[in-house]
Design an enzyme around this catalytic site. Structure first.
Site, PDB file in Angstrom:
ATOM      1  N   ASP A   1       1.071  -1.049   0.084  1.00 35.62           N
ATOM      2  CA  ASP A   1      -0.199   0.069  -0.120  1.00 35.62           C
ATOM      3  C   ASP A   1       0.941   1.295   0.002  1.00 35.62           C
ATOM      4  O   ASP A   1       2.144   1.123   0.216  1.00 35.62           O
ATOM      5  CB  ASP A   1      -0.928   0.077   1.224  1.00 35.62           C
ATOM      6  CG  ASP A   1      -2.125   0.877   1.065  1.00 35.62           C
ATOM      7  OD1 ASP A   1      -2.089   1.748   0.154  1.00 35.62           O
ATOM      8  OD2 ASP A   1      -3.115   0.766   1.698  1.00 35.62           O
TER       9      ASP A   1
HETATM   10  C1  BGC Z   1      -4.932   3.269   0.389  1.00 34.65           C
HETATM   11  C2  BGC Z   1      -5.102   2.208  -0.815  1.00 34.65           C
HETATM   12  C3  BGC Z   1      -4.794   3.098  -2.388  1.00 34.65           C
HETATM   13  C4  BGC Z   1      -3.692   3.933  -2.106  1.00 34.65           C
HETATM   14  C5  BGC Z   1      -3.348   4.842  -3.336  1.00 34.65           C
HETATM   15  C6  BGC Z   1      -3.828   4.378   0.302  1.00 34.65           C
HETATM   16  O1  BGC Z   1      -3.896   5.268   1.092  1.00 34.65           O
HETATM   17  O2  BGC Z   1      -5.023   2.502   1.443  1.00 34.65           O
HETATM   18  O3  BGC Z   1      -6.221   1.655  -0.827  1.00 34.65           O
HETATM   19  O4  BGC Z   1      -5.341   2.176  -3.244  1.00 34.65           O
HETATM   20  O5  BGC Z   1      -3.747   4.957  -0.940  1.00 34.65           O
HETATM   21  O6  BGC Z   1      -4.451   5.776  -3.297  1.00 34.65           O
END
Ligand code: BGC
Length: 916
Positions: free
Chosen positions: A712
């Site tokens: 993530d």
């Molecule tokens: C989230 C993800 C997301 C990523 C990109 C993170 O803060 O947990 O689910 O895909 O950001 O935006």
């Protein structure tokens, strides 16, 4: 089979179809719904206008082409008479009290909006003209903060309660629409003041850009409701079995073990439930008859006749639950093992549906050797009773299967077991009412030597050959093997591939979450393109403001119980991804609804692993057919937003495998998932992004996954064996565990490693092998080889050419080929400069952003009204960070530079423009 009959222009109407099918009708006394042509309807509550179409954070950040509110839906439908006087009172109120988005910053939007205070006069006048009232209650939720058990979040606030009381005091026929992201308290329906006063209740959830139309389709009876709850609504939030452990800052003990949601309530205390799992009403009625059951050795095949016996065309959902013997392991009273949905049945029409239940679905995981088969999926001896019906409560015993002896379905290895004592619940003796007493046991703890497991399974190094003129296209064309290709790459080139850049990377579709793959000129010379990832899950998020189709939230989609529709919807999403040059959508989100207050439940599907797995599988298959792919997330046990980087999910191996990993297993084995995002949290002490047993032993070893795993965004990693400190720089632990790709380092910094990760040093000092690096690079390249980007022309570094306007002598000149423009702004701002020396200039942007919730902020930079760059920032902890943005080809002339903040939060400081 491709859905060739579907075209991208069908996408909005499919989102509407899905949104109607996910609406769950919980109550409908006196057939107040559907509304009749003769009805005059008064709409109460601001959410008729401020309709919540999605949640907040990355999962709801699609710039939708348009969005239809409930009020607009009524006006579009035009079948019932609306009390327009009341509508205009609300329109005025909303104009004067605009929607509060908390300033637009990350995780700043409140869970609900201030409701209009209703006067008796307004309600009395409405009751004079209208015979029915609809009251809207809205709630949102989102990433980076959980909901709370307070008024305005889980509970109604005072103005909402007052609104309902006033409306019910003047109207006999009152419909309540819950335009919500998560399950919220519904016990007020039975309160002394309101009991029996609200005729109809429906959960419309958040229905995407066509949500208002979809809601009115159902309210007016154009579509009979066929949604069924994907979770349990309990009377009291304190009774959800994870309640005591949710919201902790450091450790989240999964004491409920496998008894999540209905598995808990149906086993131990049914009376705690207001609306059971799988429940939902229709305007019609159905006869359900099991006409045949065949037990082959591998599956149990049910044939079920469903007949529409009512007065409305409608669909019905058939659900099959199994009651397994308690055996040594203990089991929930009922578990969902199969489901399907009928087509829309005409009056008196009948359909025979087939539901096949693979025998493995009856198995339980023995994490302690209680049955004599440790680390195995087993079917314990005894009777397995199959109940067929409409929900977990309303069903009939239709078939029993007896296993005289235990059967081992799969022998695996112990993986991910807790490192500390955790008490878990288990059914004790069965009581007279059929429920079980709760007993406790200590979950089995880890016994393996993980260090030895990792070292015994190290991949061999591929001997580095240097450049042999093999391009990635040669691998694509089967001229060379991927290993031969990778052999050419030097250590620093391998490391560059293991780092994704973002957000808003200039090499890919502007405003998206990441670029990865060919992030240096050297790598692109080998034919490695830069691939693009964009949020997800409910559509393509482009923070430049670029529009896309917004689908309903995940929970609504699961409530359709229609996986065919889900596949078609995501097929259309696949087409839209290809059109926007996005290779993978960061979704679906598929964590289990462990607790109703989890801020991201709306992105996820259900409290049940089978339902979650089947919906994810439908989405991945759909996107593949559409030509792109999804990145299923968040692997795994990411069930709380508070302290989401640090809060440790302490959980038994059995609960992980049967509940939290199971949906991923289905999506990998049956949905052919190609890309997975690990979560932020640790599981049993090890961050998922560096968790060897998660990403290698189970995912690749047991499930046979050959795709790519990414972290993530800005995740942290610790040592998979000894744990210890978690840091962004610990990329060697990430690679060792076979989480392949770090998301994300700043744009233009993958090659230079400004973040200072330990990849190259670890190879040099012998703690990481070149073979481990190559293994992850191969995983990433294999993904790229199967993605649309491999067919696209490789983009080089952007040089954007902008024409100057007639110069203005009063405006500052780029002197000495260098200009520092001090913006220092968090708001939209414009400034101008003159260029006297035409040529290529580099532009650098300084950004500063404080948001400890892994916030994301974005600002478009325009030059002479043309978009040139989407500057994005995550938390810089108050420090100024200078990013190289892009190269500009400028003529002599005047340039207007403009900041357009798309996602507020950060400050843009000095913009440096310097001649190359
Ligand atoms: C989230 C993800 C997301 C990523 C990109 C993170 O803060 O947990 O689910 O895909 O950001 O935006």
């Amino acid at each position: 089979m491709k859905h060739t009959n579907l075209k991208l222009q069908d996408f909005p109407s499919y989102t509407r179809k899905a949104a109607t099918e996910g609406i769950v009708l919980l109550q409908n006394e006196n057939s107040v719904l559907p509304l009749k042509n003769t009805d005059n309807v008064s709409l109460f509550g601001r959410c008729q206008i401020d309709y919540y179409k999605h949640g907040t954070g990355s999962g709801g950040a699609v710039n939708a082409f348009y969005a239809v509110s409930a009020l607009e839906g009524f006006r579009n439908n035009n079948r019932v008479t609306l009390n327009e006087d009341l509508a205009s009172i609300y329109e005025t109120f909303v104009k004067e009290n605009p929607f509060d988005n908390g300033g637009g910053g990350w995780a700043m939007e409140p869970w609900s909006q201030i409701e209009m205070s209703l006067t008796d006069k307004i309600v009395e006048e409405a009751a004079l003209v209208s015979n029915k009232a609809i009251v809207f209650i809205g709630r949102t939720a989102g990433e980076a903060q959980d909901n709370s058990a307070t008024k305005g979040s889980y509970y109604l606030n005072d103005l909402e309660l007052e609104m309902i009381l006033k409306v019910t005091s003047k109207f006999d026929d009152v419909v309540l629409v819950m335009n919500v992201s998560n399950i919220v308290d519904m016990s007020f329906l039975e309160s002394a003041e309101l009991k029996g006063k609200i005729s109809s209740v429906l959960y419309s959830w958040q229905g995407g850009m066509e949500g208002g139309n979809a809601l009115v389709d159902v309210l007016c009876g154009d579509v009979s409701p066929s949604g069924r709850l994907s979770g349990t609504i309990a009377w009291d939030i304190n009774t959800y079995p994870s309640f005591a452990n949710f919201d902790n800052m450091k450790k989240n003990y999964y004491e409920e073990d496998i008894y999540v949601g209905y598995r808990y309530f149906e086993t131990f205390n049914k009376s705690l439930v207001q609306y059971p799992f799988g429940y939902g009403l229709s305007y019609s009625s159905f006869d359900i008859n099991v006409v045949d059951v065949v037990n082959t050795a591998f599956e149990i095949k049910f044939k079920v006749d469903v007949k529409n016996t009512g007065n409305y065309k409608s669909k019905e959902v058939i659900q099959i639950y199994v009651e397994a013997p308690q055996g040594e392991l203990g089991k929930p009273y009922l578990e969902l093992v199969g489901f399907t949905k009928s087509k829309e049945l005409d009056l008196d029409e009948e359909e025979t549906l087939e539901i096949n239940i693979p025998i493995e679905r009856l198995a339980s995981y023995d994490d302690g050797g209680y049955t004599g088969y440790k680390s195995s999926y087993v079917i314990e001896a005894g009777d397995y009773n199959f109940y067929v019906g409409k929900n977990v409560r309303d069903n009939q015993l239709e078939f029993s299967l007896n296993f005289e002896e235990l059967i081992v379905i799969e022998s695996l290895s112990e993986a991910l077991a807790p490192k500390e004592e955790i008490t878990r619940i288990k059914p004790g003796i069965r009581m007279e009412n059929g429920e079980y007493q709760i007993t406790n046991e200590i979950a089995p703890m880890t016994t393996i030597n993980l260090d030895a497991r990792i070292n015994d399974n190290l991949p061999s190094d591929i001997k580095i050959t240097g450049n042999m003129n093999i391009s990635l296209q040669d691998v694509k064309n089967s001229k060379n093997k991927i290993e031969e290709f990778v052999a050419q790459l030097e250590l620093n080139e391998l490391a560059t591939i293991l780092r994704g850049e973002g957000m808003g990377n200039h090499l890919v579709t502007p405003g998206t979450a990441a670029a990865f793959g060919g992030l240096s000129a050297e790598l692109r010379a080998y034919g490695i393109p830069a691939a693009c990832a964009a949020d997800g899950p409910s559509g393509i998020r482009m923070d430049t403001g670029q529009k896309a189709t917004l689908m309903p939230i995940g929970t609504l989609l699961a409530c359709t119980w229609n996986t065919k529709l889900m596949e078609e919807l995501y097929y259309l999403e696949g087409l839209e991804l290809v059109k926007n040059e996005v290779d993978t959508l960061l979704g679906p989100g598929m964590n289990i609804h462990r607790h109703p207050l989890n801020g991201r439940n709306f992105e996820y599907f259900s409290e049940d692993p089978l339902l979650t797995g089947e919906f994810t599988k439908a989405a991945t298959l759909g996107m593949h057919k559409g030509g792109a792919s999804g990145t299923i997330k968040h692997f795994a046990a990411n069930d709380q937003e508070k302290e989401r980087l640090h809060v440790d999910s302490v959980v038994s191996e059995r609960a992980l495998r049967e509940i939290h990993l199971k949906p991923f297993e289905i999506a990998v084995k049956e949905g052919n998932a190609l890309s997975i995002m690990t979560s932020y949290n640790p599981i049993n002490g090890v961050q998922t992004a560096s968790n060897y047993d998660l990403n290698t032993t189970i995912l690749r070893g047991e499930w046979g996954y050959t795709g790519m795993v990414m972290t993530d965004w800005w995740a942290i990693m610790n040592n998979p064996v000894t744990m210890g400190d978690s840091k962004r720089q610990h990329a060697s632990y990430m690679v060792k565990s076979q989480n392949d790709l770090y998301m994300v380092v700043n744009n233009h910094e993958a090659k230079s490693n400004v973040l200072g990760d330990d990849l190259e040093d670890s190879v040099k000092n012998g703690t990481l092998t070149i073979g481990e690096m190559q293994r992850s690079v191969i995983n990433i390249l294999n993904f790229i080889l199967q993605s649309p980007v491999i067919e696209r022309e490789i983009k080089a570094e952007n040089v954007i050419k902008i024409s100057g306007k007639a110069t203005d002598p009063n405006i500052e000149l780029i002197a000495n080929d260098k200009l520092e423009i001090k913006m220092d702004s968090t708001i939209n701002k414009t400034t101008s400069f003159n260029v006297s020396n035409k040529g290529i200039y580099s532009m650098y942007v300084e950004m500063n952003y404080t948001n400890t919730k892994l916030g994301q902020s974005a600002c478009n930079i325009l030059l002479n009204s043309e978009f040139i760059y989407n500057a994005q920032s995550s938390d810089t902890s108050g420090k100024w960070i200078r990013h190289f943005a892009l190269n500009l080809e400028l003529e002599t002339g005047l340039y207007d530079l403009e900041l357009d903040f798309r996602r507020p939060g950060m400050t843009v400081g000095t913009i440096l423009i310097i001649k190359n």
